[in-house]
Each structure stands twice: as structure tokens, then as C-alpha cells.
Design a protein around this motif. Structure first.
Motif, PDB file in Angstrom:
ATOM      1  N   LEU A   1      20.374  33.505 -31.634  1.00 42.43           N
ATOM      2  CA  LEU A   1      21.407  34.399 -31.089  1.00 42.43           C
ATOM      3  C   LEU A   1      21.273  35.711 -31.837  1.00 42.43           C
ATOM      4  CD1 LEU A   1      24.450  31.932 -31.307  1.00 42.43           C
ATOM      5  CD2 LEU A   1      22.899  32.265 -29.364  1.00 42.43           C
TER       6      LEU A   1
ATOM      7  N   HIS B   1      20.807  34.897 -26.521  1.00 41.18           N
ATOM      8  CA  HIS B   1      21.894  35.838 -26.231  1.00 41.18           C
ATOM      9  C   HIS B   1      21.744  37.058 -27.133  1.00 41.18           C
ATOM     10  CE1 HIS B   1      24.372  33.038 -23.882  1.00 41.18           C
ATOM     11  NE2 HIS B   1      24.073  32.121 -24.784  1.00 41.18           N
TER      12      HIS B   1
ATOM     13  N   GLN C   1      32.774  33.933 -30.493  1.00 44.53           N
ATOM     14  CA  GLN C   1      31.568  33.967 -29.650  1.00 44.53           C
ATOM     15  C   GLN C   1      30.365  33.356 -30.368  1.00 44.53           C
ATOM     16  OE1 GLN C   1      31.655  34.708 -26.600  1.00 44.53           O
ATOM     17  NE2 GLN C   1      33.380  36.091 -26.253  1.00 44.53           N
TER      18      GLN C   1
ATOM     19  N   GLN D   1      28.572  30.630 -28.266  1.00 45.64           N
ATOM     20  CA  GLN D   1      27.174  30.803 -27.868  1.00 45.64           C
ATOM     21  C   GLN D   1      26.288  29.725 -28.480  1.00 45.64           C
ATOM     22  OE1 GLN D   1      25.764  34.785 -28.499  1.00 45.64           O
ATOM     23  NE2 GLN D   1      27.541  35.688 -27.498  1.00 45.64           N
TER      24      GLN D   1
ATOM     25  N   THR E   1      25.983  26.837 -26.362  1.00 48.42           N
ATOM     26  CA  THR E   1      25.122  26.925 -25.169  1.00 48.42           C
ATOM     27  C   THR E   1      23.648  26.726 -25.500  1.00 48.42           C
ATOM     28  OG1 THR E   1      24.752  29.313 -25.309  1.00 48.42           O
ATOM     29  CG2 THR E   1      26.725  28.598 -24.119  1.00 48.42           C
TER      30      THR E   1
END
Ligand SMILES: Nc1nc2c(ncn2[C@@H]2O[C@H](COP(=O)(O)OP(=O)(O)OP(=O)(O)O)[C@@H](O)[C@H]2O)c(=O)[nH]1
Ligand SMILES: [Mg+2]
Length: 489
Positions: A150, A183, A199, A203, A206
Motif C-alpha cells: 500500500l 492502492h 484506511q 486497505q 483488501t
């Protein structure tokens, strides 16, 4: 650790080129001063892990790691030619003090490989990705390790969604070739808002699979609940201040007919009375504001205090102002800088100005007691008392809301609290718009204020609802990606 126990933990490794701000971001997220933060290369040289959140048998761990050094770029050719570049680099023996840069890069790689479920790769958003030579090699190495990445943009400067969007799309385009990057978003160690923090966990959920995904989802919810609990306490503190301003009053001096006539003629005398009344009310408000801001600072996991204090000397400067009736604006400078003193002076440059029309709206006397100065908007309580006018009260509400926004964006990684010098113009726009949208409710509230009202019950009831609703509206506008957190309750 058994398989199921490890599934209940998510391990995040903060990775970046040295000096990008990993330790600062760790401090902001953890709300404590871990490690060392300094503006030089290789400040952190040993990886350290910290519990990010623990709840319901689930936990997330955050590793702060040493940054990649520039020597890594020099090794690029060799690494690329190697069959097993990660193996090669991990088996080198470098001296910790003589080859600090390589040692740090090796430690970061070792940490990712051995510990991370998810790599949080932090980049310096103040530079364009195409101009930073080291990024491609660093991402390539992370890719060799194979952990999902990320990317978060740090060092963005003051909050600005448009600019963040542009930066994110530039970085996204640059990293499009690297499929390991899942991301790209913004989380600035200095100026992030608490509404954005979850977040990281959301994230992570995910990009991990199976039970770990459930762990991340659970912890995302826990993180949000914790922050919303703090938000509620902040709203309570703000509501208390607002109710204080709403219900505060000052008695008007009793005057005989002779004094009234004398004051009509002697404007300076009358102005001095106004000043004393204003001064007392501002002093109380200023003290209460400082207490509230300090409470907000503590609640939000920051250290330090507001430095804003009442400056008495500038109150006195008002006494020499001339011609109040004819030149209200002339007196306003003195009022604006004087009565809120240090607080107002600090805030005036920071978008918190109470100047101009706001001060015109201040209550300074009573129609039955004084011939009123033209231009003043006077409000009596009906019992020879005065209180803040509606316009002034609403400006006070806006000021504390702006202060709250400043606190909620101030990352602990930036150091101890500092009173804002500048605030984004967008915040003021949004606060003004949100208040205008509810103007009937605010007006009704102001009408309820005055000597007959009970500040405590007003703060717990209507004011709290109005303040929370207003702030939620502003946060939804500022951070649409996080808007759903306010629907959860
Ligand atoms: N403006 C701004 N400066 C930041 C931000 N985050 C960190 N800094 C500054 O950047 C410098 C480096 O921060 P650190 O947190 O020590 O960086 P690091 O990535 O941990 O560095 P190493 O441990 O050496 O790898 C410090 O001077 C920080 O104050 C940010 O979000 N905005
Ligand atoms: Mg560091």
C-alpha cells in the motif's frame, strides 16, 4: 504461535527511503513518541514493532524500520543481474557503523520478508515520482519479496484534497507497472485527519486473504469506533464552551439620569464602560477557550498546550480610540486585537479572525441604560444585563470549530501542539456553509440563551447535536472516502 493465533494478527511494515517520515507517521498513528524523528538520513537503524490496536482477541502490529539508503541505487545493476537479489543482499555482511546505509537497507528488506503481511510504502509527495531516482529500485526490491504494497503519500503540506488527488494519480500512473502496488492514497504524518487513519487497516483487509481479511475488517471497525469515541468527547467539550458563550452575561451599571446625560455627551466615558464589559466577557471566554483547546489537544493524543492568552495591554489601547459612533471600523482593530488578546491575535492571522463585522455585532450596552453607539448591535437580556449578540456568538462557534479542525489534523509526529498560523480556506468555507444550512436551528438556539437558560442541559442536548452534525458534514465534504464512518451509529 499457532496458525489461528497468527491469523488474528495483521502485521504492517512501514518501509520507505530514509528520511521520508516513517517514524513520524508511526508516532501519529500510535499517539506516542516512539523512536527518533530527525531531518537526516538513517535516524532509525533498528526495526521496532509496536501494537497498533488490540481488541477482541485481534491485533495489528506496526513495524517502524530503517530507511533504504541511497547506496541501494548504486547496487541496482548488480542486484538486477543476480539470480536471487534478495538472497544476495540479505547474506551480505555489512558493518552497522561503517556501512550504515547498506545495513539499514538490509534491515528493511529482512523485516519485510520475515514479518510483514502488508508493506506500507511511504513516499515523499513533495517530489514528483519521475524525479526521484530511488523509487523504482525500491519498489522492484519489494516486488521481489512479494508482499502486497500500500503506497501512502507523506509530506504533502497543508490539507488539500484536490492537490492530494492529483498527487495520487501521478503516483498511481508512475507505479501502474508494479502490480504489487495495490492502492495509492494520502496519509500525511503531520496533517492527516483522524478520519483517514483507518484506511490503513481497511486497505490491508483488501490485500490479505482468508481469516486475516476478517481480522483486518474487525480491526478497521475497532479503529473507527475508538476514534468516534474520541470525537464524541471532543464534541462534548466544544458544546460546553458554546453553551458557556451562549449563556454568559454581564450586568450593566446602574445609572442615574445625570450620568446618562453626561455619558451621552462624553463618548469616551461611555466607551470605557463598554470596554470593561467586553473585556470581562472576553477574558472569561478566552480562558474557557484555552481550557477547551487543551482538552481537545489531550483527547486527540497530542502533547503541548495552546499558547494563546489574553493580552491585557492591548485591551487598554482601546481606550484611546476616538469617535466610535462615526467610525466603528476604527475601533474594531483595537477590539479585535485586544479583547481576545493573544488568542485573537494568533487566530486573526490564521483564518480565525473575529474582526470586522463580527465585532460590530458584540453586545456593549443596553438601550434603557445608554444612548447606543450607532453601528453596535446590542442585545439585552431584559434584566439590565447584556450577553453576546447572535452574530458574535456564531463567530465564536465558528472559531472553536476551526480550532477543533486544526487539532484533528495535527499529527503527533509533528511534535508538540502549535497554535495554527494558517488554516486551509476550504475549512472556513465548509464551516460557513454548514452553519448557514442550519441557520434556523442556530438562531433558535441563540434565542434560548441568556440568563434564564441552563448551560449544562443546553450543552448536553441541542448544542451537542448541532455541533456534531456540523462537524460530520464538514468531515464528509473534506473526506468523502471516509464519509461512511459517520453512518455507523
Ligand atoms: N512536512 C512534513 N515533514 C515530515 C513529515 N513526516 C516527517 N517529516 C519530517 O521528515 C524528517 C524525517 O522524519 P522521520 O520520521 O525521522 O523519517 P524516517 O523515514 O523515519 O527516517 P529514517 O528513520 O532515517 O529512515 C523529519 O524532519 C520529520 O519532521 C510530514 O508528513 N510532513
Ligand atoms: Mg525513522
Amino acid at each position: 504461535m499457532s496458525a489461528s493465533a497468527s491469523d488474528k494478527e495483521i502485521v504492517l511494515s512501514l518501509i520507505s527511503h530514509t528520511n521520508v517520515g516513517k517514524t513520524a507517521l508511526a508516532r501519529t498513528l500510535l499517539r506516542r513518541d516512539v523512536g527518533e524523528v530527525a531531518d537526516s538520513a538513517h535516524v532509525t537503524i533498528v526495526p521496532e514493532s509496536y501494537p497498533l490496536i488490540e481488541e477482541g482477541g485481534y491485533s495489528a502490529k506496526l513495524w517502524d524500520t530503517p530507511g533504504f539508503g541511497s547506496n541501494l541505487a548504486k547496487l541496482a545493476g548488480r542486484l538486477r543481474a543476480s539470480q536471487n537479489p534478495v538472497g544476495w543482499i540479505l547474506h551480505q555482511v555489512w558493518d552497522r557503523s561503517l556501512n550504515r546505509s547498506l545495513w539499514c537497507s538490509q534491515e528493511a528488506i529482512r523485516n519485510m520478508q520475515a514479518d510483514a503481511d502488508v508493506v506500507i510504502y511511504l513516499v515523499d509527495a513533495s517530489q514528483s515520482p519521475s524525479t526521484i531516482g530511488y523509487v523504482d529500485l525500491e519498489i522492484e526490491i519489494i516486488e521481489w519479496i512479494g508482499k502486497p504494497v500500500l503506497v501512502f503519500l507523506n509530506q504533502t503540506g497543508e490539507p488539500n484534497r484536490e492537490r492530494d488527488r492529483q498527487n495520487e494519480s501521478e503516483w498511481r500512473a508512475h507505479l501502474a507497472k508494479n502490480t504489487i502496488v495495490k492502492h495509492v492514497s494520502t496519509l500525511d504524518a503531520f496533517t492527516r485527519c483522524w478520519t483517514q487513519e483507518h484506511q490503513i487497516l481497511a486497505q490491508a483487509g483488501t490485500v490479505v486473504s482468508g481469516q486475516k481479511q476478517k481480522t483486518a475488517t474487525y480491526l478497521t471497525g475497532a479503529w473507527i469506533s475508538r476514534n468516534l469515541g474520541i470525537f464524541d468527547e471532543a464534541v462534548d467539550a466544544i458544546a460546553e464552551l458554546v453553551s458557556f458563550a451562549l449563556c454568559d452575561t454581564e450586568p450593566l451599571p446602574q445609572r442615574g439620569l445625570f450620568e446618562k446625560v453626561k455619558e451621552l455627551v462624553q463618548r469616551n466615558e461611555r466607551n470605557r464602560t463598554y470596554e470593561r464589559i467586553q473585556g470581562r466577557m472576553y477574558e472569561r471566554l478566552s480562558k474557557k477557550t484555552a481550557v477547551t483547546v487543551n482538552r481537545l489537544i489531550t483527547l486527540n493524543g497530542l502533547s503541548g498546550e495552546t499558547a494563546a492568552r489574553l493580552a491585557r495591554s492591548s485591551c487598554e489601547a482601546l481606550a484611546v480610540k476616538r469617535d466610535v459612533e462615526e467610525s466603528v471600523m476604527a475601533v474594531l482593530g483595537g477590539v479585535g486585537s485586544g479583547l481576545l488578546g493573544g488568542l485573537c491575535a494568533d487566530l486573526a492571522t490564521g483564518g480565525f479572525s473575529l474582526g470586522g463585522g463580527a465585532i460590530v455585532g458584540m453586545i456593549v450596552g443596553g438601550a434603557t441604560t445608554y444612548a447606543l453607539a450607532r453601528g453596535y448591535n446590542l442585545t439585552q437580556t431584559g434584566q439590565n444585563m447584556v450577553r453576546w449578540s447572535e452574530a458574535q456568538f456564531l463567530d465564536q462557534v465558528k472559531s472553536i470549530l476551526m480550532l477543533y479542525l486544526a487539532v484533528s489534523h495535527f499529527g503527533r509526529g509533528r511534535g508538540a501542539w502549535r497554535d495554527p498560523v494558517n488554516n486551509p480556506a476550504r475549512w472556513k468555507e465548509l464551516v460557513d456553509t454548514a452553519m448557514a444550512a442550519e441557520s434556523a436551528d442556530w438562531h433558535a438556539l441563540w434565542k434560548k440563551g441568556g440568563i434564564a437558560s441552563d448551560p449544562g442541559s443546553l450543552a448536553k442536548g441541542k448544542i451537542r447535536t448541532l455541533v456534531r452534525h456540523l462537524l460530520e458534514t464538514v468531515f464528509r465534504e473534506l473526506y468523502p472516502d471516509s464519509a461512511s464512518i459517520f453512518k455507523r451509529r
